[in-house]
Design a protein around this motif. Structure first.
Motif, PDB file in Angstrom:
ATOM      1  N   THR A  67       6.114 -13.192 -40.209  1.00  0.00           N
ATOM      2  CA  THR A  67       5.949 -13.349 -41.658  1.00  0.00           C
ATOM      3  C   THR A  67       4.477 -13.568 -42.003  1.00  0.00           C
ATOM      4  OG1 THR A  67       8.005 -14.619 -41.518  1.00  0.00           O
ATOM      5  CG2 THR A  67       6.987 -14.469 -43.673  1.00  0.00           C
ATOM      6  N   ARG A  68       3.838 -14.452 -41.244  1.00  0.00           N
ATOM      7  CA  ARG A  68       2.408 -14.702 -41.499  1.00  0.00           C
ATOM      8  C   ARG A  68       1.588 -13.433 -41.263  1.00  0.00           C
ATOM      9  NH1 ARG A  68       1.607 -20.711 -38.681  1.00  0.00           N
ATOM     10  NH2 ARG A  68       2.606 -21.893 -40.363  1.00  0.00           N
ATOM     11  N   GLY A  69       1.998 -12.646 -40.272  1.00  0.00           N
ATOM     12  CA  GLY A  69       1.279 -11.389 -39.987  1.00  0.00           C
ATOM     13  C   GLY A  69       1.418 -10.387 -41.130  1.00  0.00           C
ATOM     14  N   LEU A  70       2.643 -10.308 -41.708  1.00  0.00           N
ATOM     15  CA  LEU A  70       2.828  -9.422 -42.866  1.00  0.00           C
ATOM     16  C   LEU A  70       1.945  -9.895 -44.024  1.00  0.00           C
ATOM     17  CD1 LEU A  70       6.739  -9.002 -43.067  1.00  0.00           C
ATOM     18  CD2 LEU A  70       5.081  -7.243 -42.378  1.00  0.00           C
ATOM     19  N   ALA A  71       1.927 -11.239 -44.238  1.00  0.00           N
ATOM     20  CA  ALA A  71       1.124 -11.788 -45.338  1.00  0.00           C
ATOM     21  C   ALA A  71      -0.365 -11.512 -45.100  1.00  0.00           C
ATOM     22  CB  ALA A  71       1.381 -13.288 -45.468  1.00  0.00           C
ATOM     23  N   ALA A  72      -0.813 -11.672 -43.848  1.00  0.00           N
ATOM     24  CA  ALA A  72      -2.226 -11.431 -43.539  1.00  0.00           C
ATOM     25  C   ALA A  72      -2.585  -9.969 -43.782  1.00  0.00           C
ATOM     26  CB  ALA A  72      -2.517 -11.817 -42.090  1.00  0.00           C
ATOM     27  N   ALA A  73      -1.678  -9.061 -43.395  1.00  0.00           N
ATOM     28  CA  ALA A  73      -1.950  -7.625 -43.609  1.00  0.00           C
ATOM     29  C   ALA A  73      -1.985  -7.315 -45.100  1.00  0.00           C
ATOM     30  CB  ALA A  73      -0.879  -6.791 -42.904  1.00  0.00           C
ATOM     31  N   ALA A  74      -1.074  -7.934 -45.858  1.00  0.00           N
ATOM     32  CA  ALA A  74      -1.054  -7.709 -47.305  1.00  0.00           C
ATOM     33  C   ALA A  74      -2.323  -8.263 -47.942  1.00  0.00           C
ATOM     34  CB  ALA A  74       0.182  -8.377 -47.921  1.00  0.00           C
ATOM     35  N   GLN A  75      -2.734  -9.449 -47.478  1.00  0.00           N
ATOM     36  CA  GLN A  75      -3.960 -10.060 -48.020  1.00  0.00           C
ATOM     37  C   GLN A  75      -5.168  -9.176 -47.714  1.00  0.00           C
ATOM     38  OE1 GLN A  75      -5.391 -13.803 -46.148  1.00  0.00           O
ATOM     39  NE2 GLN A  75      -5.117 -14.733 -48.172  1.00  0.00           N
ATOM     40  N   LYS A  76      -5.210  -8.631 -46.506  1.00  0.00           N
ATOM     41  CA  LYS A  76      -6.315  -7.742 -46.130  1.00  0.00           C
ATOM     42  C   LYS A  76      -6.355  -6.509 -47.041  1.00  0.00           C
ATOM     43  CE  LYS A  76      -8.070  -5.618 -41.919  1.00  0.00           C
ATOM     44  NZ  LYS A  76      -7.625  -5.108 -40.653  1.00  0.00           N
ATOM     45  N   ALA A  77      -5.149  -6.078 -47.445  1.00  0.00           N
ATOM     46  CA  ALA A  77      -5.077  -4.884 -48.320  1.00  0.00           C
ATOM     47  C   ALA A  77      -5.323  -5.248 -49.787  1.00  0.00           C
ATOM     48  CB  ALA A  77      -3.706  -4.228 -48.159  1.00  0.00           C
ATOM     49  N   GLY A  78      -5.499  -6.562 -50.083  1.00  0.00           N
ATOM     50  CA  GLY A  78      -5.870  -6.948 -51.451  1.00  0.00           C
ATOM     51  C   GLY A  78      -4.876  -7.841 -52.175  1.00  0.00           C
ATOM     52  N   ALA A  79      -3.706  -8.115 -51.591  1.00  0.00           N
ATOM     53  CA  ALA A  79      -2.732  -8.997 -52.260  1.00  0.00           C
ATOM     54  C   ALA A  79      -3.269 -10.436 -52.267  1.00  0.00           C
ATOM     55  CB  ALA A  79      -1.394  -8.954 -51.529  1.00  0.00           C
ATOM     56  N   VAL A  80      -2.945 -11.176 -53.316  1.00  0.00           N
ATOM     57  CA  VAL A  80      -3.396 -12.572 -53.417  1.00  0.00           C
ATOM     58  C   VAL A  80      -2.169 -13.482 -53.339  1.00  0.00           C
ATOM     59  CG1 VAL A  80      -4.595 -14.261 -54.863  1.00  0.00           C
ATOM     60  CG2 VAL A  80      -5.364 -11.862 -54.828  1.00  0.00           C
ATOM     61  N   PHE A  81      -2.196 -14.426 -52.392  1.00  0.00           N
ATOM     62  CA  PHE A  81      -1.057 -15.341 -52.176  1.00  0.00           C
ATOM     63  C   PHE A  81      -1.396 -16.734 -52.689  1.00  0.00           C
ATOM     64  CE2 PHE A  81      -0.109 -11.952 -49.298  1.00  0.00           C
ATOM     65  CZ  PHE A  81       1.263 -11.982 -49.064  1.00  0.00           C
ATOM     66  N   HIS A  82      -0.394 -17.375 -53.304  1.00  0.00           N
ATOM     67  CA  HIS A  82      -0.537 -18.767 -53.741  1.00  0.00           C
ATOM     68  C   HIS A  82       0.639 -19.563 -53.197  1.00  0.00           C
ATOM     69  CE1 HIS A  82      -3.739 -17.700 -56.495  1.00  0.00           C
ATOM     70  NE2 HIS A  82      -2.999 -16.695 -56.925  1.00  0.00           N
ATOM     71  N   THR A 110      12.856  -6.873 -44.597  1.00  0.00           N
ATOM     72  CA  THR A 110      11.606  -6.111 -44.485  1.00  0.00           C
ATOM     73  C   THR A 110      11.771  -4.767 -45.199  1.00  0.00           C
ATOM     74  OG1 THR A 110      11.186  -7.146 -42.321  1.00  0.00           O
ATOM     75  CG2 THR A 110       9.925  -5.166 -42.853  1.00  0.00           C
ATOM     76  N   LEU A 111      12.929  -4.135 -44.974  1.00  0.00           N
ATOM     77  CA  LEU A 111      13.176  -2.820 -45.579  1.00  0.00           C
ATOM     78  C   LEU A 111      13.339  -2.927 -47.102  1.00  0.00           C
ATOM     79  CD1 LEU A 111      13.738   0.156 -44.759  1.00  0.00           C
ATOM     80  CD2 LEU A 111      16.173  -0.419 -44.840  1.00  0.00           C
ATOM     81  N   LEU A 112      14.155  -3.888 -47.544  1.00  0.00           N
ATOM     82  CA  LEU A 112      14.380  -3.993 -48.990  1.00  0.00           C
ATOM     83  C   LEU A 112      13.129  -4.481 -49.728  1.00  0.00           C
ATOM     84  CD1 LEU A 112      17.279  -3.248 -48.304  1.00  0.00           C
ATOM     85  CD2 LEU A 112      18.048  -4.937 -49.967  1.00  0.00           C
ATOM     86  N   GLY A 113      12.249  -5.190 -49.017  1.00  0.00           N
ATOM     87  CA  GLY A 113      10.948  -5.530 -49.610  1.00  0.00           C
ATOM     88  C   GLY A 113      10.191  -4.257 -49.959  1.00  0.00           C
ATOM     89  N   CYS A 131       6.754 -10.696 -48.608  1.00  0.00           N
ATOM     90  CA  CYS A 131       5.536 -10.273 -47.897  1.00  0.00           C
ATOM     91  C   CYS A 131       5.552  -8.765 -47.624  1.00  0.00           C
ATOM     92  CB  CYS A 131       5.384 -11.052 -46.593  1.00  0.00           C
ATOM     93  SG  CYS A 131       5.087 -12.803 -46.868  1.00  0.00           S
ATOM     94  N   ALA A 132       6.735  -8.221 -47.280  1.00  0.00           N
ATOM     95  CA  ALA A 132       6.808  -6.766 -47.039  1.00  0.00           C
ATOM     96  C   ALA A 132       6.546  -6.011 -48.346  1.00  0.00           C
ATOM     97  CB  ALA A 132       8.170  -6.389 -46.466  1.00  0.00           C
ATOM     98  N   ALA A 133       7.063  -6.534 -49.462  1.00  0.00           N
ATOM     99  CA  ALA A 133       6.820  -5.883 -50.761  1.00  0.00           C
ATOM    100  C   ALA A 133       5.339  -5.944 -51.097  1.00  0.00           C
ATOM    101  CB  ALA A 133       7.645  -6.576 -51.849  1.00  0.00           C
ATOM    102  N   ALA A 134       4.719  -7.122 -50.871  1.00  0.00           N
ATOM    103  CA  ALA A 134       3.289  -7.279 -51.178  1.00  0.00           C
ATOM    104  C   ALA A 134       2.454  -6.309 -50.348  1.00  0.00           C
ATOM    105  CB  ALA A 134       2.865  -8.719 -50.903  1.00  0.00           C
ATOM    106  N   LEU A 135       2.816  -6.167 -49.071  1.00  0.00           N
ATOM    107  CA  LEU A 135       2.051  -5.268 -48.192  1.00  0.00           C
ATOM    108  C   LEU A 135       2.175  -3.818 -48.660  1.00  0.00           C
ATOM    109  CD1 LEU A 135       0.450  -4.577 -45.654  1.00  0.00           C
ATOM    110  CD2 LEU A 135       2.550  -4.810 -44.308  1.00  0.00           C
ATOM    111  N   ALA A 136       3.416  -3.411 -48.988  1.00  0.00           N
ATOM    112  CA  ALA A 136       3.621  -2.020 -49.422  1.00  0.00           C
ATOM    113  C   ALA A 136       2.862  -1.746 -50.720  1.00  0.00           C
ATOM    114  CB  ALA A 136       5.118  -1.755 -49.604  1.00  0.00           C
TER     115      ALA A 136
END
Ligand SMILES: Cc1cc2nc3c(=O)[nH]c(=O)nc-3n(C[C@H](O)[C@H](O)[C@H](O)COP(=O)(O)OP(=O)(O)OC[C@H]3O[C@@H](n4cnc5c(N)ncnc54)[C@H](O)[C@@H]3O)c2cc1C
Length: 427
Positions: free
Chosen positions: A188-203, A373-376, A41-46
Motif C-alpha cells: 500500500t505504501r509503495g502504491l502511495a509512493a508511486a502515486a506521489q511520485k506521479a504528482g498525487a498529493v496525500f493528506h 487494486t483493480l477496482l481502484g 492508492c491504486a486510483a490515485a496512481l492511475a
C-alpha cells in the motif's frame, strides 16, 4: 493509532511510509479520493500517471484500514464459480467480469514490477485445500472451470497437497499459479509512493467530515481544510462512515483475526509451505495461512465482532495452527491483529455511481488485495470519463441493505451456524 493496527506484523516490518501532512488549507483538484488503502492508492496512481491532479484524504495513515492488516494473499476470482458469474451477469458482461476477476494477479504483480515496489512479493501460487468430501467436489469443479478458461490451475491430490502444505489434514484441492502474496502495508505504501511520485498529493490525519455540492463541483471538508474537485472517489470499504448517507449500509463488516508466530527455526519449519504458496481452505469460516519473508507462519480466521480483540482471542487461530502443524504447538505467536472485512449481500464487490461525479468501490468479501487494486483503477477510469459500459464490472446505484441492523445480527448468528456446519462436516 489503534492498537489493532499498530500491533500487526505488517506495521512492525513495513517499508517506510511517505510524507503526507494533514490538510490545512482550502485547495482544488480534478479528483479528490477519500481513503488510502489499496482502492484509493491504486486510483490515485492511475489518475496521477495520466496527468490528472489528485488529492487523497485519509483519516489515519496510509494503509491504516484493512489494506494494512490483510493476509496479503493475492487470489484471483470471486466467491462464485466462473459459470455462476457468467449467468449472473449475462453473455456480454459475464465473461468480461470473469476475465477481469481472474486477472488480479497480473494487475498487482504488474504494478509492483512497474513501480519497483519493495513488498516481499512472491508469485508462487495459491492452494485451496479441501477439509471435507463435499467441499473437495466444489473445489475441483471450480478448478475445472478455470482450466476451461485457460487459467494455469491444476487439481492437487491428497498426497501432493500434504507435501506442499506440510500437513496431511486435507483431502486434496487445487492450485492457482496466477496467485501469490505480498507484505500488504509495504505494498500500500509503495502504491502511495508511486502515486506521489506521479504528482498525487496525500493528506493523512485528514478525515473527510462533509461532502457537499458547490455548483458543478464537490467540496470535501476535513477539520482543518477542504478540497474542491470535479470528481470524488469514496474508497473506504469496511471503514465506511456516515459521510455519504446510506453507503455504510451497503456492506456488512465482519472481523478477521490473524496471528504470526516467531520466525520458525529451519529444522522445525522446512516442510511447512516449502514452495512459498499462500493457502486458504474450504471451511465456511476459512483458515488462511502463509509464511512471511522471515519464516513466520501467519494464520487467520474469523473472530467475534468486537474492536477490542487481543492475544486472549487467538484461540481459533491457535487451534488451526496446532491442528495443521502439531510440531508448532509450543511455538509462540509474536503478533496478533485484526480488521474489518466488508461483505456484500450478493457476494460480489460493488462499483457505485452515487451522484454526478461521485463514485465508490467497496465490498470485496475478503478478496481485496487484488480486487481493490483493480477496482481502484476502474474508479480512476470512471473519474476521467470512461463510459460505465466499458468497465468490465457492473456500475450500479447504491442499494442500502433492507433491515440493516437485522442483517448484522443475522451475520453474527450465521457465523455460529457456519462454525457448527464446519465442525459437523469435519467429523
Ligand atoms: C484481517 C484481514 C485479512 C484479510 N486478508 C485478505 C487476503 O489475504 N487477501 C485478500 O484479497 N483480501 C484480504 N482481506 C480483505 C482486504 O484487505 C480488503 O478488501 C482491502 O484491504 C480493502 O481495501 P480498501 O482500500 O478498499 O479499504 P481499506 O484498506 O479498509 O481502506 C479504507 C480507508 O478509508 C479510510 N477512511 C474511512 N472513512 C474515511 C473518511 N471519512 N475520511 C478519510 N478516510 C476515511 C480508513 O481510515 C481506511 O484507511 C482481508 C481483510 C482483513 C481485515
Amino acid at each position: 493509532m489503534s492498537q489493532s493496527y499498530s500491533s500487526s506484523l505488517w506495521a512492525n516490518t513495513a517499508a517506510p511510509d511517505i510524507q503526507a501532512p494533514a490538510l490545512q488549507s482550502q485547495d482544488q483538484a480534478d479528483v479528490a479520493i477519500i481513503g488510502a488503502g489499496f482502492t484509493g492508492c491504486a486510483a490515485a496512481l492511475a489518475l496521477a500517471s495520466r496527468g490528472t491532479t489528485v488529492r487523497v484524504l485519509e483519516s489515519h495513515s496510509i494503509g491504516w484500514g484493512a489494506s494494512g492488516r490483510t493476509g496479503g494473499q493475492v487470489i484471483p476470482g470471486l466467491k462464485y464459480d466462473p459459470s455462476v458469474l457468467e449467468s449472473m451477469f449475462g453473455p456480454d458482461l459475464g465473461p468480461r467480469l470473469v476475465a477481469a476477476a481472474g486477472s488480479v494477479g497480473d494487475e498487482v504483480f504488474g504494478l509492483i514490477k512497474q513501480h519497483d515496489i519493495s513488498c516481499d512479493a512472491q508469485r508462487k501460487g495459491w492452494l485451496q485445500p479441501a477439509f471435507s468430501g463435499p467441499s473437495l467436489e466444489l473445489a475441483l469443479r471450480r478448478c475445472e472451470q478455470w482450466q476451461q478458461r485457460g487459467a494455469p490451475v491444476t487439481a492437487v491430490s491428497k498426497e501432493r497437497m500434504a507435501q506442499l502444505l506440510g500437513t496431511d489434514h486435507y483431502l486434496g484441492g487445487w492450485e492457482d499459479l496466477r496467485a501469490g502474496h505480498v507484505q500488504p502495508l509495504s505494498y500500500t505504501r509503495g502504491l502511495a509512493a508511486a502515486a506521489q511520485k506521479a504528482g498525487a498529493v496525500f493528506h493523512t490525519d485528514s478525515p473527510a467530515v462533509s461532502l457537499t455540492r458547490q455548483g458543478l463541483k464537490w467540496r470535501v471538508s476535513t477539520p482543518r481544510g477542504s478540497i474542491t474537485a470535479d470528481q470524488v472517489l469514496i474508497a473506504t470499504n469496511g471503514y465506511t462512515d456516515k459521510l455519504w448517507p446510506g453507503l455504510a449500509r451497503t456492506v456488512v463488516p465482519m472481523i478477521s483475526f490473524q496471528a504470526a508466530t516467531v520466525p520458525i527455526p529451519a529444522a522445525l519449519g522446512k516442510s511447512i509451505l516449502a514452495q512459498g504458496h499462500a493457502a486458504s481452505d474450504t471451511r465456511r469460516l476459512l483458515w488462511y495461512f502463509r509464511r512471511d519473508a522471515h519464516g513466520r507462519l501467519i494464520m487467520g480466521g474469523r473472530a467475534p465482532y468486537r474492536e477490542d480483540l487481543g492475544p486472549a482471542d487467538a484461540g481459533y487461530v491457535r487451534n488451526a495452527v496446532n491442528t495443521l502443524y502439531p510440531q508448532l504447538a509450543s511455538t509462540p505467536f509474536e503478533f496478533h491483529w485484526f480488521g474489518r472485512v466488508a461483505m456484500t449481500q450478493d457476494h460480489v464487490p460493488h462499483l457505485h455511481r452515487l451522484d454526478n461525479g461521485l463514485w465508490a468501490a467497496l465490498g470485496y468479501n475478503g478478496r481485496g488485495v487484488g480486487m481493490a487494486t483493480l477496482l481502484g483503477r476502474y474508479l480512476a477510469d470512471l473519474a476521467i470519463g470512461v463510459a460505465p459500459g466499458e468497465i468490465p464490472f457492473p456500475v450500479t446505484s447504491m442499494q442500502p441493505i433492507f433491515g440493516y441492523p437485522f442483517t448484522r445480527m443475522a451475520a453474527r448468528v450465521l457465523t455460529t451456524y457456519y462454525r457448527v456446519r464446519d465442525q459437523l462436516e469435519t467429523a
